[in-house]
Design an enzyme around this catalytic site. Structure first.
Site, PDB file in Angstrom:
ATOM      1  N   SER A 145      -0.003  -4.231  -0.005  1.00 50.54           N
ATOM      2  CA  SER A 145       0.060  -3.262   1.088  1.00 50.54           C
ATOM      3  C   SER A 145       1.316  -3.570   1.880  1.00 50.54           C
ATOM      4  O   SER A 145       1.877  -4.676   1.769  1.00 50.54           O
ATOM      5  CB  SER A 145      -1.178  -3.426   1.994  1.00 50.54           C
ATOM      6  OG  SER A 145      -1.017  -2.777   3.238  1.00 50.54           O
ATOM      7  N   TYR A 158      -7.464  -8.832   6.236  1.00 46.39           N
ATOM      8  CA  TYR A 158      -6.719  -8.001   5.299  1.00 46.39           C
ATOM      9  C   TYR A 158      -5.258  -8.415   5.238  1.00 46.39           C
ATOM     10  O   TYR A 158      -4.679  -8.566   4.153  1.00 46.39           O
ATOM     11  CB  TYR A 158      -6.843  -6.537   5.727  1.00 46.39           C
ATOM     12  CG  TYR A 158      -6.312  -5.530   4.749  1.00 46.39           C
ATOM     13  CD1 TYR A 158      -7.055  -5.160   3.634  1.00 46.39           C
ATOM     14  CD2 TYR A 158      -5.083  -4.913   4.958  1.00 46.39           C
ATOM     15  CE1 TYR A 158      -6.575  -4.201   2.750  1.00 46.39           C
ATOM     16  CE2 TYR A 158      -4.601  -3.957   4.079  1.00 46.39           C
ATOM     17  CZ  TYR A 158      -5.347  -3.605   2.967  1.00 46.39           C
ATOM     18  OH  TYR A 158      -4.876  -2.652   2.098  1.00 46.39           O
TER      19      TYR A 158
END
Length: 263
Positions: A145, A158
């Site tokens: 990401s 995350y």
């Protein structure tokens, strides 16, 4: 441009929807034998695999395995060794997202996010890498990401996991640099997927604002293009990294984020 992936055996984790399914579809279109994966057989994996096999004309199989369980991962990879003879392409895509302020972040959520986003990439890589080295060819792509390169509030687990995926790919690339195996990380910005849809709702609750403002002021605010990245764009980049055209690209963390990390 043909990518010459005919007959390559590709495992894409977390691939019955969203980015993972898009990558699986593109690899099948390029001639790969594709293994779809999700946590449980109740998620329609067999049906999705049959549909993709019909539309692509390629062999597509589905195997359920919880990416948060190392034993399930080991069993999955061992089964594919017996069934297919090995894995040429591994795409570590399985992921979940949980959003909380750091002081309130539940330990069990932290552990689950790290297990599925980061630990799973370690266990799958460990399982398939020896076979790739023996064959003298392999491609590993971690789908991280933009949060593997930069941070945002409320996403401690995350962000930590995605940064870890970038580091894991670099180490893997260095360890097998002379064996014909590459390992890279793709770092998308916000892609419109079921995972992002869930983030919209959780961010709306965390900030106490409506979903339209979450999209405009939180999700797309960091992306100068002011548009969601398309699944097909991520899939195309991933397929390219799996080809021999990308043989000299290894250990890279490649943003595909509408300019987010250019700031």
């Amino acid at each position: 441009m043909k990518l010459a992936l005919e007959g390559k055996r590709a495992l894409v984790t977390g691939s019955t929807s969203g980015i993972g399914l898009g990558i699986a579809e593109r690899l099948a279109a390029e001639g790969c034998v594709v293994v779809l994966n999700s946590r449980s057989a109740g998620e329609g994996g067999e049906r999705i695999a049959a549909g993709l096999a019909e539309t692509s004309g390629r062999k597509v199989i589905y195997r359920a395995a919880d990416m948060g369980d190392p034993r399930a991962i080991q069993a999955l990879c061992a089964g594919l060794m017996d069934e297919l003879g090995g894995v040429d392409i591994l795409v570590n895509n399985a992921g979940i997202q949980v959003v909380h302020p750091l002081p309130e972040f539940p330990e069990e959520d932290w552990e689950r996010v790290l297990a599925i986003n980061l630990d799973a990439a370690f266990h799958t890589t460990k399982a398939v890498l020896p076979g790739m080295v023996r064959e003298g060819w392999g491609r590993i792509v971690n789908i991280a990401s933009a949060h593997g390169l930069v941070a945002s509030p409320f996403k401690s687990a995350y962000v930590a996991a995605k940064h870890g995926m970038v580091g894991l790919a670099k180490v893997t690339a260095l360890e097998c640099a002379e064996q014909g195996v590459t390992c890279n990380t793709v770092c998308p910005g916000y892609v419109w997927t079921p995972l992002v849809e869930k983030q919209i709702e959780s961010q709306a609750q965390a900030h106490g604002i409506e979903r339209e403002r979450v999209i405009r002021e939180i999700l797309l605010a960091p992306q100068p293009t002011r548009r969601f990245v398309e699944v097909g764009e991520v899939a195309a980049l991933t397929a390219f990294l799996c080809s021999d055209f990308a043989a000299s690209i290894t250990g890279a963390a490649i943003p595909i984020d509408g300019g987010w990390t250019a700031r």
